[in-house]
Design an enzyme around this catalytic site. Structure first.
Site, PDB file in Angstrom:
ATOM      1  N   ASN A   1      81.487  93.787  -5.494  1.00 40.75           N
ATOM      2  CA  ASN A   1      82.725  93.696  -4.709  1.00 40.75           C
ATOM      3  C   ASN A   1      83.496  95.014  -4.690  1.00 40.75           C
ATOM      4  O   ASN A   1      84.726  95.016  -4.572  1.00 40.75           O
ATOM      5  CB  ASN A   1      83.614  92.534  -5.175  1.00 40.75           C
ATOM      6  CG  ASN A   1      83.035  91.189  -4.778  1.00 40.75           C
ATOM      7  OD1 ASN A   1      82.438  91.052  -3.713  1.00 40.75           O
ATOM      8  ND2 ASN A   1      83.194  90.195  -5.638  1.00 40.75           N
TER       9      ASN A   1
ATOM     10  N   ASN B   1      84.421  90.353 -11.892  1.00 39.95           N
ATOM     11  CA  ASN B   1      83.622  90.456 -10.659  1.00 39.95           C
ATOM     12  C   ASN B   1      84.379  90.866  -9.396  1.00 39.95           C
ATOM     13  O   ASN B   1      83.984  90.518  -8.286  1.00 39.95           O
ATOM     14  CB  ASN B   1      82.856  89.144 -10.408  1.00 39.95           C
ATOM     15  CG  ASN B   1      81.908  88.823 -11.550  1.00 39.95           C
ATOM     16  OD1 ASN B   1      81.638  89.694 -12.381  1.00 39.95           O
ATOM     17  ND2 ASN B   1      81.416  87.605 -11.619  1.00 39.95           N
TER      18      ASN B   1
ATOM     19  N   TYR C   1      87.366  90.082  -8.199  1.00 38.43           N
ATOM     20  CA  TYR C   1      88.277  89.140  -7.528  1.00 38.43           C
ATOM     21  C   TYR C   1      89.730  89.454  -7.924  1.00 38.43           C
ATOM     22  O   TYR C   1      89.991  90.457  -8.591  1.00 38.43           O
ATOM     23  CB  TYR C   1      87.844  87.700  -7.809  1.00 38.43           C
ATOM     24  CG  TYR C   1      86.448  87.452  -7.248  1.00 38.43           C
ATOM     25  CD1 TYR C   1      86.239  87.482  -5.871  1.00 38.43           C
ATOM     26  CD2 TYR C   1      85.351  87.287  -8.078  1.00 38.43           C
ATOM     27  CE1 TYR C   1      84.963  87.323  -5.336  1.00 38.43           C
ATOM     28  CE2 TYR C   1      84.069  87.124  -7.550  1.00 38.43           C
ATOM     29  CZ  TYR C   1      83.883  87.137  -6.175  1.00 38.43           C
ATOM     30  OH  TYR C   1      82.633  86.986  -5.635  1.00 38.43           O
TER      31      TYR C   1
ATOM     32  N   HIS D   1      88.993  83.195 -14.311  1.00 38.33           N
ATOM     33  CA  HIS D   1      88.044  84.177 -13.772  1.00 38.33           C
ATOM     34  C   HIS D   1      88.763  85.521 -13.639  1.00 38.33           C
ATOM     35  O   HIS D   1      89.497  85.750 -12.680  1.00 38.33           O
ATOM     36  CB  HIS D   1      87.549  83.696 -12.409  1.00 38.33           C
ATOM     37  CG  HIS D   1      86.345  84.407 -11.877  1.00 38.33           C
ATOM     38  ND1 HIS D   1      85.944  85.638 -12.334  1.00 38.33           N
ATOM     39  CD2 HIS D   1      85.442  84.055 -10.920  1.00 38.33           C
ATOM     40  CE1 HIS D   1      84.852  86.025 -11.677  1.00 38.33           C
ATOM     41  NE2 HIS D   1      84.533  85.073 -10.821  1.00 38.33           N
TER      42      HIS D   1
ATOM     43  N   THR E   1      78.272  79.968  -8.041  1.00 37.06           N
ATOM     44  CA  THR E   1      78.659  79.562  -6.690  1.00 37.06           C
ATOM     45  C   THR E   1      77.452  78.960  -5.974  1.00 37.06           C
ATOM     46  O   THR E   1      76.391  79.571  -5.939  1.00 37.06           O
ATOM     47  CB  THR E   1      79.206  80.779  -5.923  1.00 37.06           C
ATOM     48  OG1 THR E   1      80.432  81.173  -6.526  1.00 37.06           O
ATOM     49  CG2 THR E   1      79.447  80.473  -4.461  1.00 37.06           C
TER      50      THR E   1
HETATM   51  C1  PHB Z   1      79.227  84.908  -5.308  1.00 34.89           C
HETATM   52  O1  PHB Z   1      79.488  83.948  -4.593  1.00 34.89           O
HETATM   53  O2  PHB Z   1      78.360  85.731  -5.022  1.00 34.89           O
HETATM   54  C2  PHB Z   1      79.973  85.097  -6.548  1.00 34.89           C
HETATM   55  C3  PHB Z   1      81.046  84.285  -6.799  1.00 34.89           C
HETATM   56  C4  PHB Z   1      81.758  84.450  -7.975  1.00 34.89           C
HETATM   57  C5  PHB Z   1      81.383  85.437  -8.862  1.00 34.89           C
HETATM   58  C6  PHB Z   1      80.306  86.238  -8.605  1.00 34.89           C
HETATM   59  C7  PHB Z   1      79.595  86.062  -7.450  1.00 34.89           C
HETATM   60  O3  PHB Z   1      82.082  85.631  -9.971  1.00 34.89           O
END
Ligand code: PHB
Length: 359
Positions: A236, A179, A181, A176, A27
């Protein structure tokens, strides 16, 4: 030429890569208004086209999928046109590029959502922590639990995003699933308290992820689809009561699909988890190429590929500051230092001004 060498070609589904050095999804928060990738982003990826494979920064599949300022989406005609310029530039340099399909779920804020609505999630559980909203850090809010009859719409958004990625000229896509999400929120037990057929036992918690995989595969073919998982990552505010069983189940289900690869973030970005996850078991359970990520340097990467623990290594930080990373690793040349202050904000500086060797 050794078969297990970081610097040698590998077959990855429909593609042949010249090396096993992958640019990890990163990102960078440089999209233009409308969350459109612009000319700077074209330059950024073009500079990194010597990667065996580029996986783009996570790209939201719909408006509700956004949770950070200036992240480029894959759900409008302008975004598709912006990404088309990126794929054309990478292909002109002889590179290969997958788009990472993203939906942040609860890791968002009303100020980043259509009509100021609450973010969506499997269950109405507020994440601990704060979100960067563009007008400063704010606490996360309690998300709205998606109704059972809204889930086909989520799957349809992934399908349309995959169609858009194809129209934009991507060689494939990475789902994805990592992490913390949306898809990971369904998968892991701490964030999914649903009492319908998308919650409870792992066969239910994995359902949305597997349905998303099916629809994306229908668009691209399995040999142009990868998936990213992060079994131990607590980033997260997420965790699972039994990660080995949870992720073992997912890998058993996706192994027969004939995917391009399995991409695993092997660790915990927050440093909280006691290491104990058996990644080798995951690798053995998956029939296709295994891509490892999480702080690998040249020595560890070469050893992991030579030793058969991984087929490819994805590098994040090192690719931010070294556009010609494969050449530098091959030559054992020094690496540019990465400037952490410009990771998630700024314009050209720290984005497209890192020099190549001799540059
Ligand atoms: C972030 O923006 O910190 C971020 C985004 C996507 C990810 C991990 C971290 O999978």
């Amino acid at each position: 030429m050794s078969q297990n060498d970081l610097f040698t070609p590998i077959r990855l589904g429909a593609l042949t890569l010249p090396n096993r050095i992958v640019m990890a999804p990163l990102t960078r928060n440089r999209a233009l208004p409308g969350n459109v990738p612009g000319p700077m982003t074209v330059t950024y990826y073009r500079q990194r086209a010597s990667a065996g494979l580029i996986i783009t920064e996570a790209s939201p599949v719909c408006d509700e999928g956004h949770g950070y300022p200036r992240t480029p989406g894959i759900h409008s005609a302008e975004q598709v046109a912006g990404w088309r310029a990126v794929t054309d530039a990478v292909h002109a340099e002889g590179g290969r590029i997958f788009l990472q399909l993203w939906h942040v779920g609860r890791i968002s804020h009303p100020s980043l959502q259509p009509n100021g609505a609450a973010p969506v999630a499997p269950s109405a559980l507020k994440p601990a922590g704060q979100v960067w909203t563009g007008s400063g850090l704010q606490d996360y809010v309690t998300p709205r639990a998606l109704a059972r009859d809204e889930l086909p719409g989520v799957i349809a958004a992934y399908r349309q995003a995959a169609l858009n990625a194809k129209a934009a000229g991507f060689d494939g896509v990475e789902v994805h699933g990592a992490n913390g999400y949306l898809l990971d929120q369904f998968l892991r037990s701490s964030t999914n308290q649903r009492d319908d057929d998308y919650g409870g036992p792992i066969g239910n918690r994995a359902r949305l992820l597997l349905e998303v995989m099916d629809t994306v595969i229908e668009v691209f073919g399995a040999d142009r689809v990868g998936i990213r998982l992060s079994p131990e990552n607590r980033f997260n505010d997420i965790s699972d009561a039994n990660p080995q069983a949870t992720f073992g189940y997912v890998v058993d289900r996706i192994s027969p699909l004939g995917l391009a690869y399995l991409h695993v973030l092997e660790g915990d970005m927050t440093g909280q988890s006691a290491p104990g996850f058996d990644y080798a078991a995951l690798r053995r359970a998956f029939a296709g190429p295994y891509m490892a990520n999480c702080g690998y340097d040249r020595g560890r990467a070469m050893a992991a590929v030579a030793g058969g623990q991984a087929d490819l290594i994805a590098f994040g930080r090192a690719f931010i500051s070294n556009p010609d990373l494969p050449a530098r690793l091959a030559a054992d040349a020094p690496l540019n230092e990465a400037d952490t202050k410009t990771f998630y904000a700024g314009e050209e500086k720290g984005y497209i001004d890192y020099p190549a060797l001799g540059g």
